[in-house]
Design a protein around this motif. Structure first.
Motif, PDB file in Angstrom:
ATOM      1  N   THR A  58       0.948  -1.209  -0.226  1.00 19.68           N
ATOM      2  CA  THR A  58       0.114   0.071  -0.053  1.00 19.68           C
ATOM      3  C   THR A  58       0.894   1.239  -0.053  1.00 19.68           C
ATOM      4  O   THR A  58       1.501   1.607   0.962  1.00 19.68           O
ATOM      5  N   ILE A  59       0.987   2.036  -1.302  1.00 18.70           N
ATOM      6  CA  ILE A  59       2.192   2.912  -1.225  1.00 18.70           C
ATOM      7  C   ILE A  59       1.583   4.174  -0.305  1.00 18.70           C
ATOM      8  O   ILE A  59       2.489   4.805   0.211  1.00 18.70           O
ATOM      9  N   LYS A  60       0.152   4.455   0.148  1.00 14.81           N
ATOM     10  CA  LYS A  60      -0.206   5.428   0.754  1.00 14.81           C
ATOM     11  C   LYS A  60       0.442   5.088   2.151  1.00 14.81           C
ATOM     12  O   LYS A  60       0.944   5.965   3.014  1.00 14.81           O
ATOM     13  N   GLU A  61       0.453   4.015   2.761  1.00 10.38           N
ATOM     14  CA  GLU A  61       0.835   3.718   3.849  1.00 10.38           C
ATOM     15  C   GLU A  61       2.331   3.752   4.063  1.00 10.38           C
ATOM     16  O   GLU A  61       2.799   4.187   4.984  1.00 10.38           O
ATOM     17  N   THR A  62       3.133   3.433   3.020  1.00 12.79           N
ATOM     18  CA  THR A  62       4.601   3.389   2.764  1.00 12.79           C
ATOM     19  C   THR A  62       4.919   4.687   2.854  1.00 12.79           C
ATOM     20  O   THR A  62       5.995   5.237   3.435  1.00 12.79           O
ATOM     21  N   ARG A  63       4.299   5.779   2.177  1.00 11.82           N
ATOM     22  CA  ARG A  63       4.725   7.017   2.340  1.00 11.82           C
ATOM     23  C   ARG A  63       4.492   7.703   3.495  1.00 11.82           C
ATOM     24  O   ARG A  63       5.549   8.470   4.175  1.00 11.82           O
ATOM     25  N   LYS A  64       3.586   7.471   4.393  1.00 18.11           N
ATOM     26  CA  LYS A  64       3.499   7.938   5.349  1.00 18.11           C
ATOM     27  C   LYS A  64       4.471   7.383   6.815  1.00 18.11           C
ATOM     28  O   LYS A  64       5.185   7.889   7.238  1.00 18.11           O
ATOM     29  N   GLU A  65       4.686   6.239   6.293  1.00 22.40           N
ATOM     30  CA  GLU A  65       5.735   5.606   7.376  1.00 22.40           C
ATOM     31  C   GLU A  65       7.191   6.179   6.971  1.00 22.40           C
ATOM     32  O   GLU A  65       7.839   6.360   7.904  1.00 22.40           O
ATOM     33  N   LEU A  66       7.583   6.551   5.799  1.00 17.06           N
ATOM     34  CA  LEU A  66       8.895   7.072   5.447  1.00 17.06           C
ATOM     35  C   LEU A  66       8.911   8.672   5.626  1.00 17.06           C
ATOM     36  O   LEU A  66       9.809   9.206   5.342  1.00 17.06           O
ATOM     37  N   ALA A  67       7.573   9.168   5.727  1.00 20.26           N
ATOM     38  CA  ALA A  67       7.777  10.608   5.957  1.00 20.26           C
ATOM     39  C   ALA A  67       8.789  11.299   6.985  1.00 20.26           C
ATOM     40  O   ALA A  67       9.300  12.324   6.803  1.00 20.26           O
ATOM     41  N   GLY A  68       8.924  10.487   8.012  1.00 19.88           N
ATOM     42  CA  GLY A  68       9.837  10.750   8.941  1.00 19.88           C
ATOM     43  C   GLY A  68      11.306  10.584   8.688  1.00 19.88           C
ATOM     44  O   GLY A  68      12.152  11.178   9.673  1.00 19.88           O
ATOM     45  N   GLY A  69      11.836  10.037   7.696  1.00 23.01           N
ATOM     46  CA  GLY A  69      12.953   9.823   7.484  1.00 23.01           C
ATOM     47  C   GLY A  69      13.346   8.535   6.504  1.00 23.01           C
ATOM     48  O   GLY A  69      12.443   7.789   6.281  1.00 23.01           O
ATOM     49  N   GLN A  70      14.597   8.609   5.991  1.00 28.08           N
ATOM     50  CA  GLN A  70      15.070   7.221   5.066  1.00 28.08           C
ATOM     51  C   GLN A  70      16.153   6.650   5.392  1.00 28.08           C
ATOM     52  O   GLN A  70      16.996   7.544   5.878  1.00 28.08           O
ATOM     53  N   THR A  71      16.142   5.603   5.222  1.00 26.28           N
ATOM     54  CA  THR A  71      17.637   4.744   5.739  1.00 26.28           C
ATOM     55  C   THR A  71      17.581   3.740   4.472  1.00 26.28           C
ATOM     56  O   THR A  71      17.572   2.639   4.771  1.00 26.28           O
TER      57      THR A  71
END
Length: 228
Positions: A58-71
Motif C-alpha cells: 500500500t503506497i499510501k501507508e509506505t509514504r506515511k511511514e517514510l515521511a519521518g526519514g529514510q535509511t
C-alpha cells in the motif's frame, strides 16, 4: 514509584516509535554490505521471473511511514536510460534504494556528493555502479572524434578512456563487441574512481562498513550480472 513507572513506560514508547521509523525506512543500518548485495540480487531474480512483490504494498501507508526519514540500504549509481529503472529491476519499493542516475553512470562532484550523503548520513552499506547493454553514452564516446563539446561533451569526456582502452584491447573485433567491452571498462573505471575521488567513500570501505560492486544490466534477459 508510580511516577517512575509512567516515565519508564513513556520512554519505552518513544524508543519503540524510533525503532518503527527506522524499520519503515528500510533498516539499512542493520544490513551488512554482503546482506545488502544479496537482497539486491534476490530482488533482481524476482524481476527476471516476473514475480514482483512490492506492487502489492500500500503506497499510501509506505509514504506515511517514510515521511519521518529514510535509511536506504544501497546506493545505485546507474545510467539515466529509461529501460533501466533500478527500483523495478531490483523489485524494491520506496525508501530502500538511494538512486543516482546520470547518462553513462559517470562520476562528477555532484554525483560524488550525493553518494557521500547516502553513505555518511543515511547509512547505506552498498554502492552498485550499474551499467547496461546498449548504452548510448558509451557508444557516443566510442564514436567521438576530437574533443567533445557542449553539455553532452561533459558526459562523453569521462567515458573516453574506457572507449579508447576497448579499442586497444578488442582490436580486430566488431564495433558492437568493442562498444560492449567499453561499457564494461567504463563500469570498472567509475567504480575504481569512487575511492580515489572520495575520501568519505574510501574511509567507509576501509572500515568494512561499505562495499562497492560493479553490475551490468542485460536488456533482453532483465538480469544483472556482477563484474569482477
Amino acid at each position: 514509584m508510580q511516577i517512575w513507572n509512567v516515565t519508564s513506560f513513556a520512554a519505552g514508547v518513544v524508543l519503540l516509535a524510533c525503532v518503527t521509523v527506522i524499520a519503515a525506512g528500510g533498516g539499512s543500518s542493520a544490513l551488512t554490505p554482503d546482506a545488502a548485495l544479496q537482497r539486491l540480487l534476490e530482488g533482481n531474480k524476482r524481476f527476471v521471473k516476473a514475480h514482483i512483490t512490492h506492487r502489492a504494498l500500500t503506497i499510501k501507508e509506505t509514504r506515511k511511514e517514510l515521511a519521518g526519514g529514510q535509511t536506504p540500504y544501497a546506493v545505485i549509481l546507474s545510467c539515466s536510460d529509461s529501460r533501466v529503472p533500478p527500483e523495478i529491476v531490483f523489485d524494491e519499493t520506496l525508501g530502500q534504494l538511494f538512486v543516482v542516475r546520470v547518462a553513462g553512470n559517470i562520476v562528477d562532484p555532484v554525483v560524488l556528493g550525493s553518494i557521500e550523503y547516502a553513505v555518511e548520513h543515511l547509512g547505506s552499506a552498498l554502492i552498485m555502479v550499474l551499467g547496461h547493454e546498449g548504452c548510448g553514452a558509451v557508444a557516443a564516446a566510442y564514436d567521438a572524434t576530437g574533443k567533445p563539446e557542449g553539455n553532452i561533451g561533459a558526459v562523453i569526456e569521462p567515458i573516453l578512456p574506457a572507449a579508447q582502452k576497448a579499442k586497444d584491447l578488442a582490436k580486430g573485433k566488431s564495433r558492437s563487441e568493442q562498444v560492449d567491452a567499453a561499457i564494461d571498462l567504463n563500469i570498472d573505471l567509475v567504480a575504481g574512481n569512487l575511492t580515489v575521488q572520495s575520501q568519505v567513500v574510501k574511509e567507509y570501505v576501509d572500515r568494512g562498513k561499505l562495499k562497492i560492486v560493479k553490475g551490468k544490466y542485460h536488456l533482453r534477459r532483465g538480469d544483472v550480472t556482477l563484474l569482477k
